[in-house]
Design a protein around this motif. Structure first.
Motif, PDB file in Angstrom:
ATOM      1  N   PRO A 259       0.821  -1.226   0.000  1.00 47.36           N
ATOM      2  CA  PRO A 259       0.000   0.000   0.000  1.00 47.36           C
ATOM      3  C   PRO A 259       0.849   1.267   0.000  1.00 47.36           C
ATOM      4  O   PRO A 259       0.556   2.211  -0.728  1.00 47.36           O
ATOM      5  CB  PRO A 259      -0.805  -0.116   1.303  1.00 47.36           C
ATOM      6  N   LEU A 260       1.917   1.245   0.792  1.00 43.98           N
ATOM      7  CA  LEU A 260       2.778   2.429   0.873  1.00 43.98           C
ATOM      8  C   LEU A 260       3.503   2.658  -0.445  1.00 43.98           C
ATOM      9  O   LEU A 260       3.552   3.781  -0.969  1.00 43.98           O
ATOM     10  CB  LEU A 260       3.795   2.261   2.008  1.00 43.98           C
ATOM     11  N   ILE A 261       4.050   1.575  -1.001  1.00 43.94           N
ATOM     12  CA  ILE A 261       4.781   1.685  -2.268  1.00 43.94           C
ATOM     13  C   ILE A 261       3.834   2.160  -3.367  1.00 43.94           C
ATOM     14  O   ILE A 261       4.162   3.031  -4.172  1.00 43.94           O
ATOM     15  CB  ILE A 261       5.434   0.333  -2.639  1.00 43.94           C
ATOM     16  N   ALA A 262       2.619   1.562  -3.363  1.00 43.39           N
ATOM     17  CA  ALA A 262       1.636   1.950  -4.379  1.00 43.39           C
ATOM     18  C   ALA A 262       1.297   3.431  -4.246  1.00 43.39           C
ATOM     19  O   ALA A 262       1.170   4.149  -5.249  1.00 43.39           O
ATOM     20  CB  ALA A 262       0.374   1.106  -4.222  1.00 43.39           C
ATOM     21  N   HIS A 263       1.185   3.885  -3.004  1.00 49.45           N
ATOM     22  CA  HIS A 263       0.880   5.295  -2.766  1.00 49.45           C
ATOM     23  C   HIS A 263       1.965   6.192  -3.358  1.00 49.45           C
ATOM     24  O   HIS A 263       1.669   7.180  -4.049  1.00 49.45           O
ATOM     25  CB  HIS A 263       0.762   5.522  -1.248  1.00 49.45           C
ATOM     26  N   HIS A 264       3.222   5.811  -3.123  1.00 50.60           N
ATOM     27  CA  HIS A 264       4.333   6.627  -3.653  1.00 50.60           C
ATOM     28  C   HIS A 264       4.388   6.554  -5.175  1.00 50.60           C
ATOM     29  O   HIS A 264       4.622   7.574  -5.837  1.00 50.60           O
ATOM     30  CB  HIS A 264       5.659   6.159  -3.058  1.00 50.60           C
ATOM     31  N   ILE A 265       4.159   5.370  -5.713  1.00 50.27           N
ATOM     32  CA  ILE A 265       4.198   5.236  -7.173  1.00 50.27           C
ATOM     33  C   ILE A 265       3.090   6.086  -7.803  1.00 50.27           C
ATOM     34  O   ILE A 265       3.298   6.765  -8.809  1.00 50.27           O
ATOM     35  CB  ILE A 265       4.070   3.747  -7.586  1.00 50.27           C
ATOM     36  N   LEU A 266       1.904   6.054  -7.171  1.00 48.90           N
ATOM     37  CA  LEU A 266       0.803   6.878  -7.696  1.00 48.90           C
ATOM     38  C   LEU A 266       1.165   8.357  -7.652  1.00 48.90           C
ATOM     39  O   LEU A 266       0.847   9.123  -8.563  1.00 48.90           O
ATOM     40  CB  LEU A 266      -0.468   6.627  -6.889  1.00 48.90           C
ATOM     41  N   ASN A 267       1.850   8.737  -6.564  1.00 46.94           N
ATOM     42  CA  ASN A 267       2.288  10.140  -6.470  1.00 46.94           C
ATOM     43  C   ASN A 267       3.254  10.495  -7.596  1.00 46.94           C
ATOM     44  O   ASN A 267       3.157  11.557  -8.200  1.00 46.94           O
ATOM     45  CB  ASN A 267       2.981  10.385  -5.122  1.00 46.94           C
ATOM     46  N   PHE A 268       4.195   9.572  -7.858  1.00 46.12           N
ATOM     47  CA  PHE A 268       5.150   9.829  -8.941  1.00 46.12           C
ATOM     48  C   PHE A 268       4.430   9.963 -10.283  1.00 46.12           C
ATOM     49  O   PHE A 268       4.735  10.843 -11.082  1.00 46.12           O
ATOM     50  CB  PHE A 268       6.187   8.691  -9.031  1.00 46.12           C
ATOM     51  N   ILE A 269       3.454   9.050 -10.487  1.00 44.98           N
ATOM     52  CA  ILE A 269       2.711   9.089 -11.755  1.00 44.98           C
ATOM     53  C   ILE A 269       1.946  10.403 -11.866  1.00 44.98           C
ATOM     54  O   ILE A 269       1.920  11.049 -12.924  1.00 44.98           O
ATOM     55  CB  ILE A 269       1.752   7.872 -11.853  1.00 44.98           C
TER      56      ILE A 269
END
Lengths: 329, 435
Positions: A259-269
């Motif tokens: 969940p945390l990694i996905a959150h950061h990846i979404l932020n990058f996107i």
């Protein structure tokens, strides 16, 4: 004399049943020799006959859910001679028939070296916690230009303490459920590091940013820490507490951190997909009282000459390019 | 007085001719002021056919998008107005058209002949003669009555009487300041003296009878240029605007650099303050609180100058600020983190968006000023439509001092880059330590 062992794999746990009879039945009914509480297994599902010397035969007693021997479907009421080891799928349950002489995997040696192990020692774990709390307070102190009592600096960071406590309880709780042990100090070390490292990276990032007069390196450091710190710490924790293999520990850590990694990846996107236009100028604003830097001091005339070369070319090329595109369209 | 004189003259039969002459002279003297000094009724009658509503009309809907006023000058088909009245058309000539509407209800198309964007003026041409041209006059003495004409709030032709307060010398725009209640829709209309002649063009109001005019001599200069071209339209309005803006920026910055600048003290430094009489500086120091462990002294200066480009965009503004911060009670790490670094930022003073400008590009270096090291950044972004025009942000922060900080920000909106660099260089040369 070698014995036949039935291994039942369920939810990552293995149950081993040494067999001493020449004829055993496996199923959900209570009159079986091995009783499996799995709804996809039939009341009487398998019959295993014979011994290691004379040879083993397996019969599929079920005509309900599928039964496979070494990935091959075993029809109902068909007796099949097998040689060990043999993999069986009964319904959705996985079983193995093994010889008691089957070689066992090497013992996982408990790690007694490495910095995480050292930090998990009660003395260092508590010291690390105290240091982390000190960094919280020092950060608040350094960021406050007004006169306050020490207690005000301590009190104002209460949310950070609560988050640290919450994370510690989550780790220690999950660890308790998984290992049936209270791994308090490794959990304390993990929680402390999770909060301490970003603070230290921020401080180091500011120094690096001023040194290079550029935010790139510090931004990369911060992004790496924000994405990878949790899975790295969890991996170390799992290896230390559960003595798992590294790859297995990484897998579990990544799963938990998803969940945390996905959150950061979404932020990058989101950042990548954001409009190109930014209203504010992006220049390096960092200042440092150490004044340790890569760049030499130059004269104002040289600075203006450099600015004219860099900004003049870049900006006008951009405009010319845009105008040309518009004309083409 | 005239009548009294007339009646005191001796009247005899031998002086019949003389009496007739005296009578005529008295009549002329009596009536001359009535012809020379018009009242608002006379102005109304004399000018109602020379003042028009100027409309920016959408091509498809045929509805007006914005309105202002204009008036005939030089010849019956030439109309003067403000640039900002027609800016919607200039920005999107393929979507809008220009029209006039006379007091009698007559409409017609207008064409842009020339513009002076720095004085917010435009000259338009109708397809036929539509009104009597108004004449120009010098700015009357301060306190003189003036009459502002136009179409306020789309209510129709109106006259507003006011008082001339003279040219605002403390502003780069050099507008005429009048005490009159100009309202939206009157922009571009003429303001007349008591002789019914144009002294200025309505351009702005700040309410409470505080209004401003563009001096008529700027319109006369523009019309001279138009006459030289025999009233032919300029080829490319956008290029003309760009050229005028760049030249205006160069000229203004050149003038500023020729001035003797005022200086002021901030902290331990002496810095340039007023770059010209039209600049204004204000103290921006933060009130000291008892619990503060630092002292911040700030000043902010601006030229209060804006050239209207469109409803969202002005250019021409120059502002600069100085911040001196010092502390005895903070350790260096705390001084920098808690105060100094947080002050080190600069934001553009206009609201230009992606359609207007490029992104900023910046360069950061350490420079020596007054024998002290500064971390300096120059950022520049350029306008898409107005080639040669840039927004320039310059910021400098003193480094190497444990508990003292000084920040200088210079912000130029819509400026010539080279001229801005010249200004920056000269300003930094003027920064000195107090002895």
């Amino acid at each position: 004399m070698a014995k036949v062992i039935i291994e039942v794999c369920r939810r990552g746990l293995q149950q081993f049943h040494p067999i001493s009879n020449d004829r055993i039945t496996i199923g959900r009914a209570f009159d079986n020799d091995i009783i499996l509480s799995e709804s996809t297994v039939s009341a009487h599902h398998l019959l295993i006959e014979g011994d290691l010397d004379a040879g083993l035969n397996i019969t599929n007693l079920s005509n309900e859910n599928i039964t496979k021997l070494n990935k091959t479907v075993l029809p109902s009421d068909v007796k099949q001679a097998v040689s060990l080891p043999v993999d069986i799928i009964a319904g959705s349950l996985k079983l193995r028939v093994l010889s008691s002489e089957t070689a066992v995997a090497p013992t996982q040696i408990q790690k007694s070296k490495g910095i995480f192990h050292q930090l998990s020692h009660p003395f260092w774990a508590i010291s690390l916690l105290i240091f982390t709390l000190f960094v919280f307070i020092a950060d608040e102190y350094l960021a406050t230009p007004t006169d306050k009592s020490i207690w005000q600096y301590v009190v104002i960071k209460y949310t950070s303490y609560l988050y640290l406590l919450l994370f510690f309880l989550v780790i220690v709780g999950i660890s308790r459920l998984a290992s049936h042990r209270w791994d308090v100090f490794p959990a304390l070390t993990t929680a402390s590091l999770l909060f301490l490292i970003p603070e230290l990276v921020d401080y180091a990032g500011e120094t690096i940013s001023y040194y290079f007069s550029d935010d790139t390196v510090s931004n990369i450091m911060k992004n790496i820490v924000s994405v990878l710190l949790l899975p790295i710490l969890l991996t170390l924790f799992i290896i230390h507490v559960a003595h798992s293999k590294t790859l297995q520990a990484i897998g579990i850590s990544l799963l938990v951190s998803t969940p945390l990694i996905a959150h950061h990846i979404l932020n990058f996107i989101e950042e990548a997909a954001a409009p190109d236009f930014v209203h504010l100028p992006n220049y390096n604003k960092q200042l440092s009282h150490w004044d340790i830097r890569q760049q030499e001091t130059i004269s104002i005339v040289d600075f203006i000459t450099e600015a004219d070369k860099k900004l003049g070319d870049e900006v006008f090329q951009e405009i010319v390019g845009k105008n040309e595109n518009e004309n083409e369209n | 007085m005239i009548i009294y004189t007339y009646f005191l003259l001796p009247i005899t039969t031998n002086h019949v001719t003389q009496r007739v002459l005296i009578t005529l002279l008295g009549f002329i003297l009596l009536t001359t002021p009535v012809f020379a000094k018009m009242n608002s009724e006379d102005i109304y009658v004399e000018t109602e056919n020379s003042v028009f509503q100027i409309r920016v009309v959408h091509d498809q809907t045929e509805k007006k998008s914005s309105i202002g006023s204009g008036f005939t000058v030089v010849q019956g088909n030439i109309i003067a107005t403000n640039y900002h009245v027609i800016s919607g058309y200039i920005d999107a000539p393929d979507q809008y058209k220009l029209e006039y509407l006379s007091r009698s209800g007559k409409k017609g198309h207008l064409k842009v002949i020339d513009i002076d964007i720095t004085h917010d003026l435009a000259v338009l041409k109708a397809e036929e003669d539509i009104g009597e041209p108004l004449e120009f006059a010098e700015i009357p003495e301060e306190g003189a009555r003036i009459f502002s004409l136009g179409n306020p709030l789309n209510l129709g032709f109106s006259i507003i009487e006011g008082v001339n307060n003279g040219i605002r010398t403390n502003s780069e725009e050099k507008y005429i300041h009048v005490s009159a209640s100009l309202n939206p829709g009157m922009s571009g209309g003429p303001t007349l003296n008591e002789d019914g002649k144009v002294i200025g063009i309505n351009v702005a109001t700040q309410g409470n009878e505080l209004s401003f005019l563009v001096a008529a001599n700027h319109l006369k200069s523009l019309l001279d240029r138009v006459k030289e071209r025999e009233f032919k339209a300029i080829i490319d309005v956008q290029d003309t605007v760009s050229d005028q803006l760049v030249i205006n920026s160069q000229n203004r910055l050149h003038r500023i650099m020729q001035n003797e600048w005022g200086t002021s003290k901030i902290g331990e430094l002496i810095v340039p303050s007023l770059l010209s009489t039209s600049y204004h500086c204000w103290d921006a120091s933060q009130p000291q609180k008892a619990e503060d462990l630092f002292k911040l002294t700030s000043s902010h200066c601006t030229n209060n100058y804006n050239i209207f480009l469109n409803s969202n965009l002005d250019v021409g503004g120059i502002s600069y600020e100085y911040h001196w911060v010092e502390s005895d009670g903070l350790i260096p790490a705390r001084f920098y983190r808690a105060t100094y670094v947080t002050m080190n930022s600069s934001v553009p003073a206009n609201n230009a968006g992606a359609d207007d400008v490029t992104n900023f590009s910046c360069i950061t270096r350490f420079v020596k000023i007054a024998g002290t090291d500064f971390k300096a950044s120059i950022c520049r972004r350029d306008y898409h439509k107005y080639v040669g025009l840039s927004d320039i942000l310059i910021t400098m922060a003193m480094v190497g001092k444990d508990r003292k900080g000084f920040i200088f920000n210079l912000d130029l909106v819509g400026s010539d880059f080279d001229s801005a660099m010249g200004l920056f260089e000269k300003m930094t040369q003027k920064i000195q330590w107090q002895k």
